[in-house]
Design an enzyme around this catalytic site. Structure first.
Site, PDB file in Angstrom:
ATOM      1  N   GLY A 165      -2.721   4.321   7.940  1.00 63.86           N
ATOM      2  CA  GLY A 165      -1.748   3.237   7.967  1.00 63.86           C
ATOM      3  C   GLY A 165      -1.187   3.089   9.369  1.00 63.86           C
ATOM      4  N   GLY A 166      -0.489   2.000   9.580  1.00 61.61           N
ATOM      5  CA  GLY A 166       0.236   1.822  10.840  1.00 61.61           C
ATOM      6  C   GLY A 166      -0.605   1.521  12.060  1.00 61.61           C
TER       7      GLY A 166
ATOM      8  N   MET B 275     -12.165   4.388  -0.333  1.00 58.02           N
ATOM      9  CA  MET B 275     -12.791   4.690   0.959  1.00 58.02           C
ATOM     10  C   MET B 275     -13.441   6.056   0.833  1.00 58.02           C
ATOM     11  SD  MET B 275      -9.666   3.177   3.206  1.00 58.02           S
ATOM     12  CE  MET B 275      -8.612   3.273   1.771  1.00 58.02           C
TER      13      MET B 275
ATOM     14  N   GLY C  88       1.112  -1.905   4.148  1.00 59.30           N
ATOM     15  CA  GLY C  88       1.598  -0.542   3.951  1.00 59.30           C
ATOM     16  C   GLY C  88       2.858  -0.290   4.740  1.00 59.30           C
TER      17      GLY C  88
ATOM     18  N   ASP D 252      -4.841   3.662  -1.837  1.00 58.41           N
ATOM     19  CA  ASP D 252      -5.921   4.002  -0.918  1.00 58.41           C
ATOM     20  C   ASP D 252      -6.491   5.378  -1.235  1.00 58.41           C
ATOM     21  OD1 ASP D 252      -6.048   1.743   0.980  1.00 58.41           O
ATOM     22  OD2 ASP D 252      -3.954   2.266   1.357  1.00 58.41           O
TER      23      ASP D 252
ATOM     24  N   MET E 186     -11.532  -5.681   6.061  1.00 58.15           N
ATOM     25  CA  MET E 186     -10.647  -4.731   6.740  1.00 58.15           C
ATOM     26  C   MET E 186     -10.263  -5.295   8.109  1.00 58.15           C
ATOM     27  SD  MET E 186     -10.097  -2.245   4.690  1.00 58.15           S
ATOM     28  CE  MET E 186      -9.104  -1.311   5.875  1.00 58.15           C
TER      29      MET E 186
ATOM     30  N   HIS F 213      -8.475   0.950  -3.744  1.00 54.27           N
ATOM     31  CA  HIS F 213      -9.374   0.727  -2.604  1.00 54.27           C
ATOM     32  C   HIS F 213     -10.055   2.053  -2.294  1.00 54.27           C
ATOM     33  CE1 HIS F 213      -9.501  -0.181   2.034  1.00 54.27           C
ATOM     34  NE2 HIS F 213     -10.701  -0.141   1.501  1.00 54.27           N
TER      35      HIS F 213
ATOM     36  N   SER G 243       0.836  -1.213   0.000  1.00 58.72           N
ATOM     37  CA  SER G 243       0.000   0.000   0.000  1.00 58.72           C
ATOM     38  C   SER G 243       0.863   1.253   0.000  1.00 58.72           C
ATOM     39  CB  SER G 243      -0.906   0.017   1.233  1.00 58.72           C
ATOM     40  OG  SER G 243      -1.466   1.306   1.377  1.00 58.72           O
TER      41      SER G 243
ATOM     42  N   HIS H  83      -1.279  -1.281  -4.104  1.00 58.36           N
ATOM     43  CA  HIS H  83      -2.551  -0.936  -3.463  1.00 58.36           C
ATOM     44  C   HIS H  83      -2.627   0.578  -3.283  1.00 58.36           C
ATOM     45  CE1 HIS H  83      -5.969  -1.952  -0.756  1.00 58.36           C
ATOM     46  NE2 HIS H  83      -5.547  -0.944  -0.009  1.00 58.36           N
TER      47      HIS H  83
ATOM     48  N   ASP I 142      -6.587  -6.230   4.832  1.00 54.35           N
ATOM     49  CA  ASP I 142      -5.964  -4.909   4.745  1.00 54.35           C
ATOM     50  C   ASP I 142      -6.009  -4.242   6.109  1.00 54.35           C
ATOM     51  OD1 ASP I 142      -5.057  -2.397   4.059  1.00 54.35           O
ATOM     52  OD2 ASP I 142      -6.774  -1.882   2.789  1.00 54.35           O
ATOM     53  N   GLY I 143      -4.809  -3.935   6.632  1.00 51.98           N
ATOM     54  CA  GLY I 143      -4.721  -3.216   7.898  1.00 51.98           C
ATOM     55  C   GLY I 143      -3.939  -4.000   8.939  1.00 51.98           C
ATOM     56  N   GLY I 144      -2.781  -3.485   9.314  1.00 52.66           N
ATOM     57  CA  GLY I 144      -1.984  -4.136  10.351  1.00 52.66           C
ATOM     58  C   GLY I 144      -1.382  -5.458   9.925  1.00 52.66           C
TER      59      GLY I 144
ATOM     60  N   GLY J 271      -8.747   4.213   7.251  1.00 50.92           N
ATOM     61  CA  GLY J 271      -8.453   5.635   7.353  1.00 50.92           C
ATOM     62  C   GLY J 271      -6.976   5.945   7.509  1.00 50.92           C
TER      63      GLY J 271
ATOM     64  N   MET K 297      -9.033   8.137  -0.287  1.00 52.50           N
ATOM     65  CA  MET K 297      -9.815   8.562   0.889  1.00 52.50           C
ATOM     66  C   MET K 297     -10.321   9.979   0.674  1.00 52.50           C
ATOM     67  SD  MET K 297      -7.435   7.232   3.997  1.00 52.50           S
ATOM     68  CE  MET K 297      -6.640   5.624   3.987  1.00 52.50           C
TER      69      MET K 297
HETATM   70  C1  DX5 Z   1      -6.123   1.784   5.761  1.00 54.30           C
HETATM   71  C2  DX5 Z   1      -5.768   1.410   4.350  1.00 54.30           C
HETATM   72  C3  DX5 Z   1      -4.643   0.456   4.259  1.00 54.30           C
HETATM   73  C4  DX5 Z   1      -3.350   0.957   4.844  1.00 54.30           C
HETATM   74  C5  DX5 Z   1      -2.762  -0.201   5.555  1.00 54.30           C
HETATM   75  O1  DX5 Z   1      -7.375   2.340   5.803  1.00 54.30           O
HETATM   76  O2  DX5 Z   1      -6.870   0.833   3.678  1.00 54.30           O
HETATM   77  O3  DX5 Z   1      -4.447  -0.003   2.921  1.00 54.30           O
HETATM   78  O4  DX5 Z   1      -2.432   1.422   3.913  1.00 54.30           O
HETATM   79  O5  DX5 Z   1      -1.629   0.217   6.228  1.00 54.30           O
HETATM   80  P1  DX5 Z   1      -0.865  -0.723   7.225  1.00 54.30           P
HETATM   81  O6  DX5 Z   1      -0.448  -1.943   6.440  1.00 54.30           O
HETATM   82  O7  DX5 Z   1       0.259   0.089   7.708  1.00 54.30           O
HETATM   83  O8  DX5 Z   1      -1.849  -1.096   8.317  1.00 54.30           O
HETATM   84 ZN    ZN Z   2      -6.442  -0.118   1.711  1.00 50.52          ZN
END
Ligand code: DX5
Ligand code: ZN
Length: 232
Positions: free
Chosen positions: A143-144, A67, A196, A34, A136, A65, A8, A32, A174-176, A141, A36
Site C-alpha cells: 500500500g501507499g 496476488m 487503501g 489483498d 493495477m 484480490h 482496501s 477490498h 487499484d494502487g495510489g 505488493g 499476498m
Molecule cells: C497493492 C494492493 C492494493 C493496496 C492499495 O498491491 O493491491 O489494494 O491496498 O493501497 P493504496 O491505495 O495505498 O495504494
Molecule cells: Zn488490491
C-alpha cells in the site's frame, strides 16, 4: 454507470479488522481484501481463514484480490467461502477459463487483474468469462505507493474495448488511488476504485470514502466515455 468505492484493508489495523470494516460499512460498496503469498508479490498478508472470519463480522461484500502464484488452486475456495468478488492475476493463472468459471459457479463475480506492464489485448478473448477487469496502477505488493500515470492510456483503451463490446464488465483501478488521482482514473474510464492508504490513513475513513466518491462522480459525469460527457 455508478461509481463504486472499495476500501482496501491492507492499510487497516490487522488486529482490528472487524472494527476497521465497520468504519466504512455505511458508505463503501465493497471491502477490498489483498491476499499476498510472498511469491507472486514480495509481501505476505492473509489468507482464507481470515477471510472466513471477516465474512462473519462485516455486512460489506468482500472484494478479494488474489496476488498469489496459484490462483487456480485457491480462487474457487474464496468464492465458496462467500467472497462476493474474486479477482485473479492474468500473470499467475495457468487455466484462467477454468478458474474464472469455477469462481462464477460458486456464486461470486469473477475478476481478472493485470499488472502495470501487462497488456490487456492478449486477454480480450477472456472478457466473456469475467465480471470485472482490474488494472493495477502500482506494481502490486504494498500500500501507499505512487500512482503510475503510465497506466492511463491502457485504462482508456480498456474502456473503449468494453464500450465497443457493450459489455457490462466493471473496470477497477487499484494502487495510489487518492484525492490527487481518482479524477484522472474516472475520466479515463474506471468505475470501481480501490483505495487503501487514502481511506485508512485518514483520521475519518468514512469521510474519506465519501469524498473520493464525490470526486469520482463529478469526474465521471464530465468524462468523454460516459453518455453524459459526450458532446451533443
Ligand atoms: C497493492 C494492493 C492494493 C493496496 C492499495 O498491491 O493491491 O489494494 O491496498 O493501497 P493504496 O491505495 O495505498 O495504494
Ligand atoms: Zn488490491
Amino acid at each position: 454507470m455508478a461509481v463504486q468505492i472499495s476500501p482496501s484493508i491492507l492499510s487497516a489495523d490487522f488486529a482490528r479488522l472487524a472494527d476497521e470494516a465497520a468504519a466504512v460499512a455505511a458508505v463503501a460498496d465493497w471491502l477490498h481484501v489483498d491476499v499476498m503469498d510472498n511469491h507472486f508479490v514480495p509481501n505476505l498478508t492473509l489468507g482464507l481463514p481470515v477471510v472466513e472470519s471477516l465474512l462473519k463480522h462485516t455486512t460489506l461484500p468482500l472484494d478479494c484480490h488474489l496476488m498469489i502464484t496459484e490462483p487456480d488452486r485457491w480462487a474457487p475456495e474464496y468464492a465458496e467461502a462467500g467472497a462476493r468478488n474474486v479477482t485473479i492475476h492474468a500473470e499467475a493463472a495457468h487455466a484462467p477459463v477454468r478458474t474464472l468459471r469455477a469462481i462464477r459457479a460458486a456464486g461470486a463475480r469473477a475478476g481478472l487483474a493485470v499488472n502495470p506492464g501487462t497488456a490487456v489485448e492478449p486477454y480480450e478473448d477472456l472478457l466473456p468469462e469475467i465480471d470485472m477487469l482490474l488494472l493495477m496502477t502500482v506494481e502490486p505488493g504494498f500500500g501507499g505507493q505512487h500512482f503510475l500515470d503510465i497506466v492511463l492510456p491502457k485504462l482508456r483503451r480498456a474502456r473503449s474495448v468494453l464500450t465497443g463490446q457493450g459489455a457490462a464488465i466493471w473496470l477497477q483501478v487499484d494502487g495510489g488511488v487518492s484525492e490527487e488521482t481518482i479524477e484522472r482514473c474516472a475520466e479515463a474510464g474506471a468505475d470501481v476504485f480501490v483505495a487503501g492508504s487514502a481511506v485508512y490513513d485518514s483520521d475519518d475513513p468514512a469521510h474519506a470514502v465519501q469524498a473520493l466518491r464525490a470526486q469520482a462522480e463529478r469526474a465521471t459525469a464530465r468524462a468523454a466515455w460516459t453518455t453524459r460527457g459526450r458532446p451533443g
